[in-house]
Design a protein around this motif. Structure first.
Motif: not given
Length: 213
Positions: A160-179
């Motif tokens: 979260x500190x590095x811009x990746x938000x938890x989507x579900x379980x152990x999966x994350x996304x970063x909309x700003x970067x597109x990852x």
């Protein structure tokens, strides 16, 4: 996150010269060029076999097949996508058939993104090997011992500190970067003396990655 996105776009889309010491980027550049000339983006998921054929020919031409034997006695563990073997006292090698990815290009993009975010556990691409009739990539990585169980809440806070938000379980996304960043369970992130080491990562690039602000 603009600087991160700019730097990653340069890594993924750049055409800078590559030498013998950077076979990972050399192979990714070939796959990217091959995509432009041979594939339509929306049809890639149906054409991995054709991509593999082109990749085998490229690997033969560039002497990118990993010749040393991989011994069963060196086997450490395996997951759904790869097997892990002891290489020496400080490194492991991993064989991966790229089954988590629609294309080999997606797999090599993921390796490059991992190396950008996690240089302490960067992958060194050693070459390809045909195992049980299927093409596998062979990579080398630092051998990390976990000194305590991984706290997945600490992983979530770090990301979260590095811009990746938890989507579900152990999966994350970063909309700003597109990852999209997936499969971060406690066997893929190790903890050593309170420091998190990301050893097995799965990154996917979304269409937003290619967009400029």
């Amino acid at each position: 996150m603009k600087n991160v996105k700019d730097e990653l776009q340069h890594i993924i889309l750049g055409d800078e010269p590559v030498g013998r010491g950077n076979q990972l980027k050399k192979t990714q550049s070939f796959l990217r060029a091959n995509e432009k000339t041979s594939f339509k983006l929306e049809k890639q998921q149906h054409l991995k076999s054709e991509e593999t054929t082109a990749l085998i020919n490229f690997a033969k031409k560039e002497n990118l097949f990993y010749e040393p034997a991989i011994h069963k006695t060196d086997f450490i563990s395996e997951g759904a996508e790869q097997k892990v073997y002891q290489f020496d006292d400080e490194h492991v090698i991993k064989t991966n058939a790229g089954i988590f990815y629609e294309t080999w290009l997606d797999y090599f993009n993921s390796l490059l993104i991992h190396n950008y975010f996690f240089p302490a556990t960067a992958y060194t691409f050693l070459g390809f090997k045909e195992i049980d009739g299927a093409l596998h990539a062979v990579v080398m990585q630092e051998f990390i011992l976990n000194s305590e169980p991984t706290d997945l809440n600490a992983v979530k806070d770090f990301l979260r500190y590095n811009g990746f938000l938890n989507k579900r379980n152990n999966d994350y996304y970063n909309n700003d970067v597109g990852l999209i960043f997936e499969d971060l369970h406690d066997e893929n992130v190790l903890s050593n003396n309170g420091v998190l080491f990301f050893i097995d990562t799965v990154f996917y690039i979304t269409p937003d990655f290619y967009r400029h602000p």
